[in-house]
Scaffold this active site. Structure first.
Site, mmCIF file in Angstrom:
data_model
loop_
_atom_site.group_PDB
_atom_site.id
_atom_site.type_symbol
_atom_site.label_atom_id
_atom_site.label_comp_id
_atom_site.label_asym_id
_atom_site.label_seq_id
_atom_site.Cartn_x
_atom_site.Cartn_y
_atom_site.Cartn_z
ATOM 1 N N CYS A 1 6.369 8.094 0.258
ATOM 2 C CA CYS A 1 7.256 7.354 1.178
ATOM 3 C C CYS A 1 8.708 7.788 0.978
ATOM 4 C CB CYS A 1 7.153 5.854 0.926
ATOM 5 S SG CYS A 1 5.517 5.186 1.178
HETATM 6 C C1 BEZ Z 1 3.279 7.093 -1.905
HETATM 7 O O1 BEZ Z 1 3.981 6.742 -0.958
HETATM 8 O O2 BEZ Z 1 3.639 7.952 -2.683
HETATM 9 C C2 BEZ Z 1 1.932 6.476 -2.090
HETATM 10 C C3 BEZ Z 1 1.731 5.154 -1.763
HETATM 11 C C4 BEZ Z 1 0.479 4.598 -1.982
HETATM 12 C C5 BEZ Z 1 -0.551 5.380 -2.505
HETATM 13 C C6 BEZ Z 1 -0.333 6.713 -2.790
HETATM 14 C C7 BEZ Z 1 0.920 7.266 -2.596
#
Ligand code: BEZ
Length: 211
Positions: free
Chosen positions: A45
């Site tokens: 994100c």
């Molecule tokens: C991320 O945004 O890095 C993420 C969020 C939830 C699970 C895996 C990755």
């Protein structure tokens, strides 16, 4: 019931990193992109929000407002934005909705319980000036979005909304487009003065008309 293409995008009010907003007021008369993030302080994100900030001028040129959402609370968002700015070398210049009661996530069916009980998947909605949903893409949490594709499809949506054309596989801005099947070739020749190339009666190409 979940939202589908052509449905009216539901309006809402929400707390964001840029103050309280009314979704429709925020969108104004232009296009909009609403996209969800599973959680704050997560690596994928962080890169997506940084990338979106870097593309601010591209969205502005397409008369498109972007709006992110994560179910975490506002104080957490504010700290995370500082991290995004620092690590992605940018300034996040669009609002991120705080949705701890999941009002917006539920309204837009962003929580898919068989993927995760608590967090949203990566939903992305493109909304037209008529407030109808033009595109829905859903990615799992583990896969970051391809923002070149988001811009590409936005170009296609904006072109096909105003001209009687469709865009072929892998089309990119500037390439030839397809005349929609409902227009007979004799009419197409009048309508598209740059020329119509007929491969088959149902497969006709013309240069992109709005260039
Ligand atoms: C991320 O945004 O890095 C993420 C969020 C939830 C699970 C895996 C990755």
């Amino acid at each position: 019931m979940s939202l589908r293409l052509g449905d009216i995008a539901p309006n809402f009010k929400a707390q964001t990193t840029q103050g309280e907003i009314d979704f429709y007021e925020y969108l104004g008369d232009g296009w909009g992109i609403l996209f969800s993030h599973p959680a704050d302080y997560t690596p994928v994100c962080t890169t997506e929000l940084g990338r979106t900030a870097h593309l601010a001028e591209e969205f502005r040129r397409r008369n498109t407002k972007v709006l992110a959402i994560s179910v975490d609370p506002l104080d957490k968002h504010l700290g995370w934005v500082q991290d995004i700015n620092e690590t992605q070398n940018t300034t996040v210049n669009f609002p991120i909705i705080a949705d701890p009661d999941r009002h917006v996530a539920t309204l837009y069916d962003m929580i898919h319980p068989n993927a995760s009980e608590n967090f949203t998947v990566r939903s992305l909605f493109i909304i037209g000036p008529d407030k109808r949903i033009k595109l829905i893409i859903t990615y799992p949490a583990s896969t970051g979005r391809n923002f070149e594709e988001v811009l590409r499809v936005l170009d296609s949506l904006q072109l096909t909304a105003y001209h009687s054309v469709a865009t072929p596989a892998d089309w990119k801005h500037g390439e030839d487009v397809i005349v929609v099947p409902s227009i007979p070739t004799e009419e197409a020749v009048q309508k598209f003065p740059k020329g119509v190339k007929e491969i088959k009666p149902y497969l006709r190409y013309t240069p992109q008309p709005n260039l």
